[in-house]
Design a protein around this motif. Structure first.
Motif, PDB file in Angstrom:
ATOM      1  N   ASP A  62      50.262  48.911  25.320  1.00  0.00           N
ATOM      2  CA  ASP A  62      50.942  47.968  26.208  1.00  0.00           C
ATOM      3  C   ASP A  62      50.158  47.708  27.486  1.00  0.00           C
ATOM      4  OD1 ASP A  62      52.964  47.874  24.327  1.00  0.00           O
ATOM      5  OD2 ASP A  62      54.170  49.413  25.324  1.00  0.00           O
ATOM      6  N   LYS A  63      49.142  48.535  27.737  1.00  0.00           N
ATOM      7  CA  LYS A  63      48.290  48.348  28.914  1.00  0.00           C
ATOM      8  C   LYS A  63      47.084  47.460  28.620  1.00  0.00           C
ATOM      9  CE  LYS A  63      50.105  51.141  32.164  1.00  0.00           C
ATOM     10  NZ  LYS A  63      50.360  50.753  33.568  1.00  0.00           N
ATOM     11  N   THR A  72      38.046  51.176  42.228  1.00  0.00           N
ATOM     12  CA  THR A  72      37.753  52.606  42.349  1.00  0.00           C
ATOM     13  C   THR A  72      39.026  53.424  42.142  1.00  0.00           C
ATOM     14  OG1 THR A  72      37.998  52.461  44.760  1.00  0.00           O
ATOM     15  CG2 THR A  72      35.759  52.272  43.847  1.00  0.00           C
ATOM     16  N   ALA A  73      40.168  52.898  42.556  1.00  0.00           N
ATOM     17  CA  ALA A  73      41.440  53.593  42.343  1.00  0.00           C
ATOM     18  C   ALA A  73      41.754  53.676  40.849  1.00  0.00           C
ATOM     19  CB  ALA A  73      42.574  52.880  43.081  1.00  0.00           C
ATOM     20  N   GLY A  74      41.476  52.587  40.105  1.00  0.00           N
ATOM     21  CA  GLY A  74      41.694  52.613  38.661  1.00  0.00           C
ATOM     22  C   GLY A  74      40.801  53.616  37.975  1.00  0.00           C
ATOM     23  N   TRP A  75      39.527  53.658  38.385  1.00  0.00           N
ATOM     24  CA  TRP A  75      38.595  54.663  37.843  1.00  0.00           C
ATOM     25  C   TRP A  75      39.131  56.069  38.092  1.00  0.00           C
ATOM     26  CZ3 TRP A  75      33.792  54.985  35.363  1.00  0.00           C
ATOM     27  CH2 TRP A  75      33.163  56.243  35.420  1.00  0.00           C
ATOM     28  N   VAL A  99      43.994  51.808  32.334  1.00  0.00           N
ATOM     29  CA  VAL A  99      44.517  50.783  33.230  1.00  0.00           C
ATOM     30  C   VAL A  99      44.293  49.411  32.612  1.00  0.00           C
ATOM     31  CG1 VAL A  99      44.292  52.128  35.353  1.00  0.00           C
ATOM     32  CG2 VAL A  99      42.333  50.797  34.520  1.00  0.00           C
ATOM     33  N   ARG A 100      45.127  48.456  33.003  1.00  0.00           N
ATOM     34  CA  ARG A 100      45.015  47.109  32.439  1.00  0.00           C
ATOM     35  C   ARG A 100      43.717  46.445  32.889  1.00  0.00           C
ATOM     36  NH1 ARG A 100      48.996  44.302  30.165  1.00  0.00           N
ATOM     37  NH2 ARG A 100      50.572  45.642  31.127  1.00  0.00           N
ATOM     38  N   GLU A 101      43.419  46.519  34.170  1.00  0.00           N
ATOM     39  CA  GLU A 101      42.190  45.911  34.704  1.00  0.00           C
ATOM     40  C   GLU A 101      41.069  46.940  34.593  1.00  0.00           C
ATOM     41  OE1 GLU A 101      43.286  44.563  38.602  1.00  0.00           O
ATOM     42  OE2 GLU A 101      44.126  42.702  37.793  1.00  0.00           O
ATOM     43  N   ARG A 102      40.440  46.980  33.413  1.00  0.00           N
ATOM     44  CA  ARG A 102      39.586  48.109  33.037  1.00  0.00           C
ATOM     45  C   ARG A 102      38.097  47.796  32.969  1.00  0.00           C
ATOM     46  NH1 ARG A 102      42.241  49.007  27.227  1.00  0.00           N
ATOM     47  NH2 ARG A 102      44.024  49.079  28.652  1.00  0.00           N
TER      48      ARG A 102
END
Length: 278
Positions: free
Chosen positions: A221-222, A130-133, A120-123
């Motif tokens: 690109d992310k 938590t959704a990205g994790w 994910v971009r916001e890593r």
């Protein structure tokens, strides 16, 4: 009386035991096959005459790769073929259905390449949700496990099989560039891969964790900081990884390469460190 042959000399003198494997008509299932390392692997395997099952979430991209495989098969006459099996590897029921389809249509599976992955971009910690994790771990770790788990019954019955899990440089070295979710998932992939070798070697199954440094694939690109075309040109390319995957598949069945790291000669992490040397 002549001295007895040295241990292992019989194997070294037997070309059937030491030559690289002929992959003609062998069956490979590749996830993440629509682009990047997965697509590069598919084209390399096609040149070896393999029968491929291509999975990923984007049917159009998969079909484009399948068409290239078919063209290679026609031009070379080596019998290479591919069929498309769209799949979200985070869906365990869908993974099991694709594996069952391979068993029914191909009758066996010789190689599994788990190349599906994302970030994910916001890593980083101050941005990661938590959704990205969950998204990263579900695809990169859980999805890899689901596919491994699904093919083991076929491979055990065959007493043969190769599993290649695409991990990452971030699965060996912790850094801030990739963020905690990706690093944790890829460290997990490395551990899971070696556990396969520990438990499944008695069934003739071997597994390799491939740990690439920066590869010029769409996952770049992310990145929070864009990567220039000039930098991408200096990175490992998808076709380079495809050649590595082909080498792994061609190794004799008695050889296991547990882990392989591949990185650019012009390694941006090393270049940054070298710039600080007085």
């Amino acid at each position: 009386m002549p001295a007895p042959p040295a241990a292992g000399s019989a194997r070294r003198n037997n070309p059937k035991e030491t030559r690289m494997r002929d992959l003609t008509n062998k069956v490979a299932w590749i996830t993440g096959a629509g682009s990047g390392i997965g697509a590069g692997t598919a084209l390399a395997y096609a040149r070896a005459g393999m029968r491929l099952v291509l999975s990923g979430r984007r049917a159009a991209e998969l079909q484009a790769v399948a068409d290239q495989v078919a063209a290679i098969g026609r031009e070379s006459g080596n019998g290479a073929s591919a069929r498309v099996a769209p799949l979200d590897v985070a869906d365990v029921a869908a993974v099991q259905a694709v594996a069952a389809g391979i068993a029914a249509q191909e009758g066996r599976i010789d190689v599994l390449v788990n190349s599906a992955g994302l970030n994910v971009r916001e890593r980083n910690w101050k941005h990661l949700s938590t959704a990205g994790w969950d998204q990263v771990v579900r695809i990169d770790l859980d999805g890899t496990f689901y596919c491994c788990h699904a093919v083991l019954p076929m491979m055990r019955a065959q007493k043969d099989g190769l599993i290649v899990n695409v991990s990452s440089w971030a699965g060996r070295f912790v850094g801030t560039m990739t963020g905690p979710a990706y690093s944790a998932a890829k460290f997990g992939v490395n551990a899971m891969t070696e556990s396969l070798n520990m438990e499944e070697c008695i069934h003739g199954i071997r597994a390799t964790a491939v740990c690439p440094g920066e590869v010029a694939t769409p996952i770049l690109d992310k990145r929070p900081i864009p990567v220039s075309a000039e930098d991408k040109a200096k990175m490992v390319q998808s076709e380079d990884c495809g050649e590595l995957m082909l080498f792994l598949a061609r190794m004799p069945a008695h050889v296991c390469l547990n882990e392989v790291t591949i990185s650019p000669t012009w390694n941006r992490m090393f270049v940054a460190q070298a710039a600080n040397i007085p």
